[in-house]
Design an enzyme around this catalytic site. Structure first.
Site, mmCIF file in Angstrom:
data_model
loop_
_atom_site.group_PDB
_atom_site.id
_atom_site.type_symbol
_atom_site.label_atom_id
_atom_site.label_comp_id
_atom_site.label_asym_id
_atom_site.label_seq_id
_atom_site.Cartn_x
_atom_site.Cartn_y
_atom_site.Cartn_z
ATOM 1 N N ASP A 249 6.001 -6.796 6.546
ATOM 2 C CA ASP A 249 5.609 -7.830 5.593
ATOM 3 C C ASP A 249 6.644 -8.960 5.546
ATOM 4 O OD1 ASP A 249 4.613 -5.205 5.006
ATOM 5 O OD2 ASP A 249 3.894 -5.911 3.076
ATOM 6 N N HIS A 251 5.435 -11.989 3.578
ATOM 7 C CA HIS A 251 4.996 -12.461 2.257
ATOM 8 C C HIS A 251 5.463 -13.865 1.888
ATOM 9 C CE1 HIS A 251 2.614 -9.296 0.519
ATOM 10 N NE2 HIS A 251 3.492 -8.366 0.877
ATOM 11 N N ASP A 278 0.420 -8.899 5.997
ATOM 12 C CA ASP A 278 0.989 -9.415 4.753
ATOM 13 C C ASP A 278 2.003 -10.514 5.008
ATOM 14 O OD1 ASP A 278 -0.595 -7.537 3.534
ATOM 15 O OD2 ASP A 278 1.001 -6.660 2.312
ATOM 16 N N ASP A 281 0.861 -14.550 0.554
ATOM 17 C CA ASP A 281 0.896 -14.059 -0.836
ATOM 18 C C ASP A 281 2.325 -13.783 -1.283
ATOM 19 O OD1 ASP A 281 -1.753 -14.282 -1.572
ATOM 20 O OD2 ASP A 281 -2.270 -12.222 -1.040
ATOM 21 N N ARG A 282 2.482 -13.797 -2.600
ATOM 22 C CA ARG A 282 3.766 -13.541 -3.271
ATOM 23 C C ARG A 282 4.748 -14.704 -3.101
ATOM 24 N NH1 ARG A 282 3.504 -9.203 -6.893
ATOM 25 N NH2 ARG A 282 2.920 -7.268 -5.864
ATOM 26 N N ASN A 310 -3.324 -5.850 4.017
ATOM 27 C CA ASN A 310 -4.226 -5.848 2.864
ATOM 28 C C ASN A 310 -4.180 -7.175 2.107
ATOM 29 O OD1 ASN A 310 -1.520 -4.938 1.946
ATOM 30 N ND2 ASN A 310 -2.496 -4.775 -0.060
ATOM 31 N N HIS A 311 -3.148 -7.987 2.347
ATOM 32 C CA HIS A 311 -3.095 -9.304 1.696
ATOM 33 C C HIS A 311 -3.744 -10.400 2.532
ATOM 34 C CE1 HIS A 311 -0.785 -8.879 -2.074
ATOM 35 N NE2 HIS A 311 -0.409 -7.745 -1.498
ATOM 36 N N HIS A 359 -0.855 -1.813 9.463
ATOM 37 C CA HIS A 359 -0.190 -2.230 8.236
ATOM 38 C C HIS A 359 -0.020 -1.084 7.249
ATOM 39 C CE1 HIS A 359 1.213 -4.864 5.088
ATOM 40 N NE2 HIS A 359 0.350 -4.306 4.264
ATOM 41 N N ARG A 407 -1.720 3.380 -5.561
ATOM 42 C CA ARG A 407 -2.253 2.019 -5.626
ATOM 43 C C ARG A 407 -3.691 1.990 -6.141
ATOM 44 N NH1 ARG A 407 0.868 -1.293 -1.982
ATOM 45 N NH2 ARG A 407 2.160 -0.051 -0.589
ATOM 46 N N HIS A 434 3.783 -2.364 4.595
ATOM 47 C CA HIS A 434 3.018 -2.185 3.360
ATOM 48 C C HIS A 434 3.845 -1.785 2.145
ATOM 49 C CE1 HIS A 434 -0.674 -1.780 1.179
ATOM 50 N NE2 HIS A 434 -0.785 -0.473 1.231
#
Length: 513
Positions: A249, A251, A278, A281-282, A310-311, A359, A407, A434
């Protein structure tokens, strides 16, 4: 109700206070441990459960947070914080109708509470959009137009951003089909010079590319992703000077991405990079990261690869900032093009017929093998169950067998499941991402599985290292950062400074996860 001794109640309060101290330090993992010890001593205190729920929220453990909120509310139906946190947990689980109910409880008690107000607005927006989609589709067989493959570049010519643009130039070609209709865009002069200028003269100066350029970049890159198989196969066993680097990730942490290339080498004919999902995002530079990766894909189509995370999905982008950032810096139309390009990303990669890279994690179905992954029709938003979703969402656990996901999506899978899959598919290791790992890289499941996370000091709060795994057959460094494989080099790195812009700075949601 079990009688709690004064001694246990006192010790439980001490653990609760320690948990509160860890929360102030943003050390949510240790906070969970402290609240758990408090609950083991005294399970009659609603606040212990609602505080642990908050910590789980911060760790994206939405199902665990939900369970704790349920317990907190059973013990004290007036615990408004528990309703608030359960509402946020439901949003994380994409259960927007249930979230709306809890958030309305919060706002009846605390009118205009800002976080609950914004969260309720997000829920109402999702619910309206879902009703609208159902109304216009009329069935599940709605035909979706591929915006990347049908973009008409001339439609951007009236924008002031292209007429006033003085940065590095791209030559764009409008593709057409047999009916002379727009069929996407092609960039004919992508170069290392353009990429360097993009970074140094545009992004590092806080500027944006013209929307016409971004649309062309997305269209061209999406076509390249679409041509790749669902499970990409890479190999460098025959070239001793050819490195494959696997990152987890990132991000939207653009400055840390640049540091990866600075420290470990740029993408070139002898250096392949695989970013394992990922990448948006964030962080508040998700647009810059995505555009940079897409430009490199156009320049080096066989030397940079992106697995879907997943993002790289609509619901995550709406909650965690990428949609809002994209609309702020570019437009809703550009976001829709990015969204559709994510649907074309491969789901996994096999390196040297030894290492499977995805991921999230493995399937909960023991009969699913690598060939089943290769057959997944990935060109859509992921479902809520099945191998497609699990590749993006599942996590490893210490115990054998399957367990529930903290989650709320996917499953937790044990060392026996990893060993069985590797044996059945004649593979040596699984690389996945992840999850934050404080050391950047962590070998798990008897060193048959490796988690690599490449966003150091995640969200400017976690204090973790970033990690990267280099596949270099016969030239690895054993015992380095836990490595036991002579074909691997495992490096870690710290975060670098960046402008004073907080994570999710452009987000209209502000949900406080």
């Amino acid at each position: 109700m079990t009688t709690i001794s004064a001694e246990n109640a006192s010790k439980a309060l001490e653990f609760k206070n320690q948990g509160n101290a860890f929360i102030k330090e943003k050390d949510y993992t240790n906070a969970v441990e402290c609240y758990t010890k408090a609950i083991e001593l005294d399970d009659s205190q609603s606040i212990f459960f609602s505080n642990r729920a908050f910590s789980h929220l911060k760790l994206d453990n939405f199902q665990s947070s939900l369970h704790d909120c349920d317990s907190a509310i059973r013990l004290d139906s007036g615990n408004i914080k528990a309703y608030h946190r359960r509402g946020l947990a439901y949003i994380g689980l994409l259960e927007f109708v249930k979230a709306r109910k809890d958030l309305r409880v919060v706002l009846r008690s605390k009118p205009n509470e800002p976080t609950a107000t914004r969260a309720l607005e997000v829920c109402e927006k999702f619910i309206r959009e879902e009703k609208f989609r159902k109304a216009i589709s009329g069935s599940d067989n709605e035909v979706k137009v591929n915006l990347c493959a049908t973009v008409q570049l001339s439609s951007f010519d009236g924008n002031a951003d292209i007429t006033k643009y003085e940065g590095p130039k791209l030559s764009l070609e409008q593709l057409i089909d047999e009916k002379s209709s727009p069929a996407g865009a092609k960039i004919t002069n992508m170069s290392q010079e353009f990429v360097s200028s993009l970074v140094n003269d545009i992004f590092l100066k806080g500027k944006n590319l013209p929307k016409k350029y971004v649309a062309a970049i997305i269209s061209h890159a999406e076509r390249l992703f679409r041509q790749e198989p669902t499970v990409v196969e890479l190999d460098n066993t025959s070239e001793t000077d050819f490195k494959i680097s696997v990152c987890g990730d990132t991000h939207g942490q653009f400055y840390d991405v640049l540091n990866i290339f600075k420290r470990f080498g740029k993408v070139n004919s002898k250096h392949t990079y695989l970013f394992n999902g990922d990448f948006v995002d964030r962080g508040s530079w998700s647009c810059e990261v995505a555009i940079l990766f897409y430009c490199l894909k156009i320049l080096f189509p066989n030397r940079i690869f992106l697995n879907r995370g997943n993002h790289e999905t609509n619901n995550m982008n709406k909650i965690y900032g990428f949609e809002d950032e994209c609309k702020y810096k570019y437009s809703a139309r550009i976001f829709e093009m990015f969204s559709q390009s994510f649907e074309s990303l491969p789901l996994a990669t096999v390196i040297n017929n030894k290492y499977l890279v995805m991921h999230g994690g493995l399937s909960s179905d023991p009969n699913v093998d690598l060939n089943d992954f290769k057959k997944i029709d990935r060109f859509s938003q992921p479902p809520r169950d099945g191998p497609f979703m699990e590749l993006l969402w599942s996590d490893p656990q210490v115990a054998n067998g399957l367990g529930p996901s903290q989650r709320g999506l996917g499953f937790a899978f044990g060392p026996d499941i990893t060993a069985s899959f590797l044996s059945k598919n004649k593979l040596s290791k699984i690389f996945r991402s992840h999850e934050v790992r404080m050391g950047g890289v962590e070998f798990e499941h008897n060193k048959k599985l490796v988690t690599v996370f490449s966003a150091p000091n995640y969200c400017d709060a976690q204090g973790n290292l970033g990690g990267i795994i280099h596949v270099v057959p016969g030239m690895g460094i054993v015992n380095q950062n836990g490595n036991d494989d002579e074909d691997l080099i495992v490096d870690t790195f710290e975060s670098v400074s960046h402008p004073d812009i907080k994570p999710m700075a452009y987000s209209n949601g502000g949900l406080g996860f």
